[in-house]
Scaffold this motif. Structure first.
Motif, PDB file in Angstrom:
ATOM      1  N   HIS A 196      32.263  34.652  43.267  1.00 17.01           N
ATOM      2  CA  HIS A 196      32.394  35.859  44.076  1.00 17.01           C
ATOM      3  C   HIS A 196      32.452  37.178  43.309  1.00 17.01           C
ATOM      4  O   HIS A 196      32.294  38.239  43.919  1.00 17.01           O
ATOM      5  N   ALA A 197      32.706  37.161  42.017  1.00 15.99           N
ATOM      6  CA  ALA A 197      32.885  38.417  41.290  1.00 15.99           C
ATOM      7  C   ALA A 197      31.544  39.072  40.958  1.00 15.99           C
ATOM      8  O   ALA A 197      30.499  38.416  40.921  1.00 15.99           O
ATOM      9  N   SER A 198      31.592  40.360  40.696  1.00 19.84           N
ATOM     10  CA  SER A 198      30.395  41.102  40.301  1.00 19.84           C
ATOM     11  C   SER A 198      29.959  40.668  38.906  1.00 19.84           C
ATOM     12  O   SER A 198      30.748  40.109  38.141  1.00 19.84           O
ATOM     13  N   PRO A 199      28.703  40.927  38.536  1.00 24.63           N
ATOM     14  CA  PRO A 199      28.249  40.568  37.187  1.00 24.63           C
ATOM     15  C   PRO A 199      29.101  41.196  36.087  1.00 24.63           C
ATOM     16  O   PRO A 199      29.345  40.567  35.054  1.00 24.63           O
ATOM     17  N   GLU A 200      29.573  42.423  36.301  1.00 25.50           N
ATOM     18  CA  GLU A 200      30.386  43.088  35.291  1.00 25.50           C
ATOM     19  C   GLU A 200      31.714  42.365  35.084  1.00 25.50           C
ATOM     20  O   GLU A 200      32.154  42.158  33.936  1.00 25.50           O
ATOM     21  N   ILE A 201      32.350  41.979  36.185  1.00 24.33           N
ATOM     22  CA  ILE A 201      33.626  41.260  36.074  1.00 24.33           C
ATOM     23  C   ILE A 201      33.414  39.886  35.457  1.00 24.33           C
ATOM     24  O   ILE A 201      34.184  39.449  34.594  1.00 24.33           O
ATOM     25  N   ARG A 202      32.366  39.198  35.870  1.00 20.14           N
ATOM     26  CA  ARG A 202      32.084  37.879  35.289  1.00 20.14           C
ATOM     27  C   ARG A 202      31.864  37.993  33.786  1.00 20.14           C
ATOM     28  O   ARG A 202      32.369  37.167  33.013  1.00 20.14           O
ATOM     29  N   GLN A 203      31.118  39.002  33.365  1.00 18.43           N
ATOM     30  CA  GLN A 203      30.850  39.162  31.939  1.00 18.43           C
ATOM     31  C   GLN A 203      32.130  39.452  31.158  1.00 18.43           C
ATOM     32  O   GLN A 203      32.320  38.967  30.039  1.00 18.43           O
ATOM     33  N   ARG A 204      33.036  40.207  31.770  1.00 20.91           N
ATOM     34  CA  ARG A 204      34.255  40.622  31.074  1.00 20.91           C
ATOM     35  C   ARG A 204      35.286  39.500  31.010  1.00 20.91           C
ATOM     36  O   ARG A 204      36.025  39.383  30.034  1.00 20.91           O
ATOM     37  N   TYR A 205      35.355  38.663  32.055  1.00 24.99           N
ATOM     38  CA  TYR A 205      36.487  37.752  32.159  1.00 24.99           C
ATOM     39  C   TYR A 205      36.155  36.262  32.088  1.00 24.99           C
ATOM     40  O   TYR A 205      36.995  35.474  31.646  1.00 24.99           O
ATOM     41  N   LEU A 206      34.970  35.837  32.543  1.00 25.04           N
ATOM     42  CA  LEU A 206      34.714  34.400  32.680  1.00 25.04           C
ATOM     43  C   LEU A 206      34.857  33.652  31.361  1.00 25.04           C
ATOM     44  O   LEU A 206      35.485  32.599  31.297  1.00 25.04           O
ATOM     45  N   GLY A 207      34.242  34.170  30.310  1.00 29.17           N
ATOM     46  CA  GLY A 207      34.286  33.479  29.029  1.00 29.17           C
ATOM     47  C   GLY A 207      35.701  33.343  28.499  1.00 29.17           C
ATOM     48  O   GLY A 207      36.086  32.291  27.961  1.00 29.17           O
ATOM     49  N   ARG A 208      36.495  34.398  28.663  1.00 34.32           N
ATOM     50  CA  ARG A 208      37.873  34.375  28.148  1.00 34.32           C
ATOM     51  C   ARG A 208      38.757  33.451  28.970  1.00 34.32           C
ATOM     52  O   ARG A 208      39.707  32.868  28.445  1.00 34.32           O
ATOM     53  N   ILE A 209      38.470  33.347  30.276  1.00 33.53           N
ATOM     54  CA  ILE A 209      39.229  32.406  31.106  1.00 33.53           C
ATOM     55  C   ILE A 209      38.806  30.974  30.809  1.00 33.53           C
ATOM     56  O   ILE A 209      39.636  30.072  30.673  1.00 33.53           O
ATOM     57  N   ALA A 210      37.504  30.753  30.684  1.00 31.54           N
ATOM     58  CA  ALA A 210      36.999  29.406  30.397  1.00 31.54           C
ATOM     59  C   ALA A 210      37.551  28.875  29.078  1.00 31.54           C
ATOM     60  O   ALA A 210      37.870  27.684  28.960  1.00 31.54           O
ATOM     61  N   SER A 211      37.675  29.744  28.092  1.00 27.95           N
ATOM     62  CA  SER A 211      38.161  29.312  26.782  1.00 27.95           C
ATOM     63  C   SER A 211      39.674  29.174  26.741  1.00 27.95           C
ATOM     64  O   SER A 211      40.224  28.552  25.826  1.00 27.95           O
ATOM     65  N   GLY A 212      40.366  29.792  27.718  1.00 31.18           N
ATOM     66  CA  GLY A 212      41.817  29.797  27.690  1.00 31.18           C
ATOM     67  C   GLY A 212      42.395  30.950  26.891  1.00 31.18           C
ATOM     68  O   GLY A 212      43.614  31.061  26.743  1.00 31.18           O
ATOM     69  N   GLU A 213      41.534  31.841  26.381  1.00 32.47           N
ATOM     70  CA  GLU A 213      42.040  33.005  25.652  1.00 32.47           C
ATOM     71  C   GLU A 213      42.974  33.829  26.544  1.00 32.47           C
ATOM     72  O   GLU A 213      43.984  34.356  26.085  1.00 32.47           O
ATOM     73  N   TRP A 214      42.604  33.947  27.830  1.00 29.74           N
ATOM     74  CA  TRP A 214      43.442  34.621  28.814  1.00 29.74           C
ATOM     75  C   TRP A 214      43.782  33.644  29.935  1.00 29.74           C
ATOM     76  O   TRP A 214      42.923  32.877  30.379  1.00 29.74           O
ATOM     77  N   LEU A 215      45.010  33.689  30.391  1.00 29.02           N
ATOM     78  CA  LEU A 215      45.432  32.877  31.527  1.00 29.02           C
ATOM     79  C   LEU A 215      45.315  33.681  32.824  1.00 29.02           C
ATOM     80  O   LEU A 215      45.155  34.897  32.803  1.00 29.02           O
ATOM     81  N   ALA A 216      45.397  32.984  33.955  1.00 29.67           N
ATOM     82  CA  ALA A 216      45.197  33.619  35.252  1.00 29.67           C
ATOM     83  C   ALA A 216      46.309  33.235  36.215  1.00 29.67           C
ATOM     84  O   ALA A 216      46.969  32.199  36.056  1.00 29.67           O
ATOM     85  N   THR A 217      46.512  34.086  37.230  1.00 27.21           N
ATOM     86  CA  THR A 217      47.497  33.808  38.269  1.00 27.21           C
ATOM     87  C   THR A 217      46.865  34.000  39.643  1.00 27.21           C
ATOM     88  O   THR A 217      45.790  34.585  39.783  1.00 27.21           O
ATOM     89  N   MET A 218      47.583  33.535  40.662  1.00 29.09           N
ATOM     90  CA  MET A 218      47.158  33.685  42.049  1.00 29.09           C
ATOM     91  C   MET A 218      48.304  34.376  42.795  1.00 29.09           C
ATOM     92  O   MET A 218      49.374  33.789  42.991  1.00 29.09           O
ATOM     93  N   ASN A 219      48.107  35.634  43.191  1.00 28.41           N
ATOM     94  CA  ASN A 219      49.154  36.443  43.811  1.00 28.41           C
ATOM     95  C   ASN A 219      48.920  36.539  45.314  1.00 28.41           C
ATOM     96  O   ASN A 219      48.242  37.458  45.800  1.00 28.41           O
ATOM     97  N   LEU A 220      49.494  35.594  46.048  1.00 32.48           N
ATOM     98  CA  LEU A 220      49.379  35.595  47.502  1.00 32.48           C
ATOM     99  C   LEU A 220      50.717  35.935  48.168  1.00 32.48           C
ATOM    100  O   LEU A 220      50.804  36.848  48.981  1.00 32.48           O
ATOM    101  N   THR A 221      51.750  35.207  47.809  1.00 34.19           N
ATOM    102  CA  THR A 221      53.000  35.182  48.568  1.00 34.19           C
ATOM    103  C   THR A 221      53.793  36.471  48.422  1.00 34.19           C
ATOM    104  O   THR A 221      53.889  37.050  47.338  1.00 34.19           O
ATOM    105  N   GLU A 222      54.391  36.890  49.547  1.00 34.36           N
ATOM    106  CA  GLU A 222      55.324  38.007  49.588  1.00 34.36           C
ATOM    107  C   GLU A 222      56.575  37.541  50.328  1.00 34.36           C
ATOM    108  O   GLU A 222      56.548  36.498  50.996  1.00 34.36           O
ATOM    109  N   PRO A 223      57.681  38.268  50.225  1.00 33.40           N
ATOM    110  CA  PRO A 223      58.911  37.798  50.879  1.00 33.40           C
ATOM    111  C   PRO A 223      58.734  37.461  52.353  1.00 33.40           C
ATOM    112  O   PRO A 223      59.327  36.496  52.853  1.00 33.40           O
TER     113      PRO A 223
END
Length: 577
Positions: free
Chosen positions: A141-168
């Motif tokens: 779903h991400a734009s080409p710019e976001i994919r280029q900036r983040y996909l490789g680093r997430i795939a390698s584990g260089e950067w970790l990710a979170t899922m921010n859904l829940t609120e009080p």
């Protein structure tokens, strides 16, 4: 004391003999070069990482926990070193696309890896637990710019990710989400709001954390249809700190090595992922991947509980010099745990094979059918496996008696850690409603019918063998009761819309036992091919025990499903006593 030994031979038996995965890989060009020896080598190295790196810091990490100070989180001793070994070993990129730096291996091997690391150290596993889900979400779903900036680093584990859904005020129901996103002139957005229960929302394992955040645009309609998805990294592209803060961490019942954070965003910079007001659809890619990952946590807990219980029962002497494994009550518990986890592993690995087929098979019709089955089976796997994982660990604790209540023996931590898997990524009750309402009834039971046809056709193979008659008859009986119960629900829900909601949990467990009946048939059939092998004879006995001792639970589950006139009182909770 508590140990983790990877069940490599069991895994190989399921992958190679019960499911025949290597032959299936040859039909998919992306895996055509993957041979059995390579797959075994991957599993062996994964086992070394789980048992040699993660397991030794499991108990100590539980006692030490995480520390929060001034918005920063320090993970338990050894976690950072373990994460470095995880990245250096290439485990983060196991099933990611080679174009993004991944290894391009099957989801099946990734599922086996996830089982091992969850069994060895659930708390640590929470940190990389969302990597593949975030990767899949951004890739889709991400734009080409976001994919280029983040996909490789997430795939390698260089950067970790979170899922921010829940609120009080917004948990299982995300309609009340209040976090806002205002458009900026440069095409980015300024996000403000508060999120809770964010696993790995802050930590010291990676310098950057990629937050995926659900928020509302100014013109958003009410409800879940007004949610959009944004990517908001801890560190912005210029290296500066984003306006995202960890306000504290929860003191929890279990997985104490995992930092469960309260997060505040104060005009944080983010970028839209996917279409406006379609954030939940984009996030579902990540959530479905997470649910399969959580299903493997259930299997991991059940596996390590039964292995350690088995070892203790063969060491502990009580009653006229006999080890307690000789006592029928203990023996029944041990066989119950073993039959359950062995059957579940067959089902889970088959779902992973279907996932591979859905993404990689050259035949578009096969891909579509596999994807539909994965959608049907995902809520069942998440709920059924995690329910059995926690309840099985609880039953295993009884083998230790009073010692099981003491931390140093390990099983009490397993019981505590396993409980969360029944709650997060959609409670098990919500999974049951999703399965029955959306995946079965709203579909007119078309996909379910395809599943039942497949299981019956499989049962017909080698059906004339007397040793398999017990299993084939049991599977046929389960298929028929599922067909009958589902037809009754399809016909009766218009007159009584509450009927499916009353019995959704029973329906899900009934379907889980149907799949176990199929799994035990497959296991028994594969075991019969090794006459004279004691190890394979025990596999046959385990499957037989499952059909004779565990499958009967399905009968009373289906009786409750068919009880259209069973009363569920509405009144009676206005006062106490």
């Amino acid at each position: 004391m508590w140990t983790y030994t990877p069940p490599l031979r069991d895994m190989q038996f399921v992958i190679e003999e019960v499911l025949g995965a290597p032959a299936a890989w040859r039909d998919m060009p992306d895996f055509a070069d993957l041979d059995q020896a390579t797959a075994r080598a991957v599993l062996e190295e994964a086992g070394k990482f789980a048992s040699g790196v993660l397991a030794p810091i499991n108990g100590t990490g539980d006692l030490e926990g995480c520390r929060w100070q001034d918005g920063e989180v320090r993970t338990p001793t050894g976690y950072r070193e373990a994460y470095r070994a995880f990245v250096e070993g290439g485990w983060a990129a196991l099933s990611c696309d080679p174009e993004d730096g991944g290894q391009g291996l099957p989801a099946l091997l990734n599922a086996a890896f996830n089982e091992m690391i969850a069994a060895a150290n659930h708390g640590w596993t929470m940190y990389p637990g969302l990597l593949h889900g975030a990767y899949d979400c951004l890739r889709a779903h991400a734009s080409p710019e976001i994919r280029q900036r983040y996909l490789g680093r997430i795939a390698s584990g260089e950067w970790l990710a979170t899922m921010n859904l829940t609120e009080p005020q917004a948990g299982s129901d995300l309609a009340p989400v209040r976090t806002r996103a205002e458009p900026a002139q440069d095409g980015s957005f300024r996000i403000s709001g508060s999120k809770i229960f964010i696993s790995g929302g802050e930590h010291d394992l990676t310098d950057n954390i990629v937050h995926l955040v659900l928020a509302r645009l100014p013109d958003a309609p009410a409800g879940t249809k007004g949610l959009s998805l944004f990517i908001a990294p801890k560190l912005l592209p210029d290296g500066s700190r984003n306006a995202i803060r960890c306000d504290g961490i929860e003191k929890k019942m279990g997985i104490k090595g995992s930092a469960t954070c309260a997060i505040s965003l104060d005009q944080a910079t983010g970028w839209l992922v996917g279409e406006p007001h379609r954030g939940l659809a984009s996030m579902f890619v990540m959530m479905n991947a997470a649910r399969l990952h959580v299903a493997m946590q259930g299997i991991g807990h059940l596996e390590t509980a039964q292995r350690n219980a088995h070892a203790y029962a063969h060491e502990r002497v009580q009653g006229r010099g006999r080890v307690i494994a000789e006592h029928p009550a203990v023996r029944r518990t041990l066989w119950s745990l073993r039959a359950l986890v062995e059957g579940e592993r067959v089902v889970a690995y088959w779902i992973a094979m279907l996932l591979d087929e859905a993404h990689h098979h050259p035949d578009t019709t096969r891909r579509a059918k596999a994807e539909a089955l994965v959608g049907l089976l995902t809520p069942m796997a998440k709920a059924f496996f995690t329910d059995n994982g926690h309840r099985g660990a609880d039953e295993a604790l009884q083998v230790w008696g009073g010692y099981g209540y003491v931390h140093e023996y390990g099983i009490e931590q397993c019981v505590r850690d396993s409980r969360i898997a029944m709650i997060y990524e959609g409670t098990n009750e919500i999974q049951a409603i999703d399965l029955l309402q959306r995946k079965v009834l709203d579909d007119g039971a078309v996909t379910l019918g395809a599943l039942l046809d497949h299981l019956e056709a499989d049962a017909a193979r080698r059906a004339d063998e007397p040793a398999l008659r017990l299993f084939a008859d049991a599977l046929h009986a389960e298929v028929e009761v599922v067909r009958t119960a589902t037809a009754a629900l399809l016909e009766g829900r218009q007159a009584d819309p509450q009927w499916p909601l009353r019995i959704a949990d029973d329906y899900l467990r009934g379907l889980g036992f149907l799949l176990l009946a199929w799994a035990w048939l497959r296991q028994a059939r594969a075991a019969l091919s090794h006459a004279g092998s004691t190890w394979h004879e025990e596999k046959f006995q385990s499957a037989q025990f499952g059909v004779q001792w565990l499958l009967p639970e399905a009968a009373w589950r289906w009786r409750r499903v068919r009880a259209a006139d069973a009363v569920l009182p509405v009144a009676g909770f206005d006062s106490v006593g």
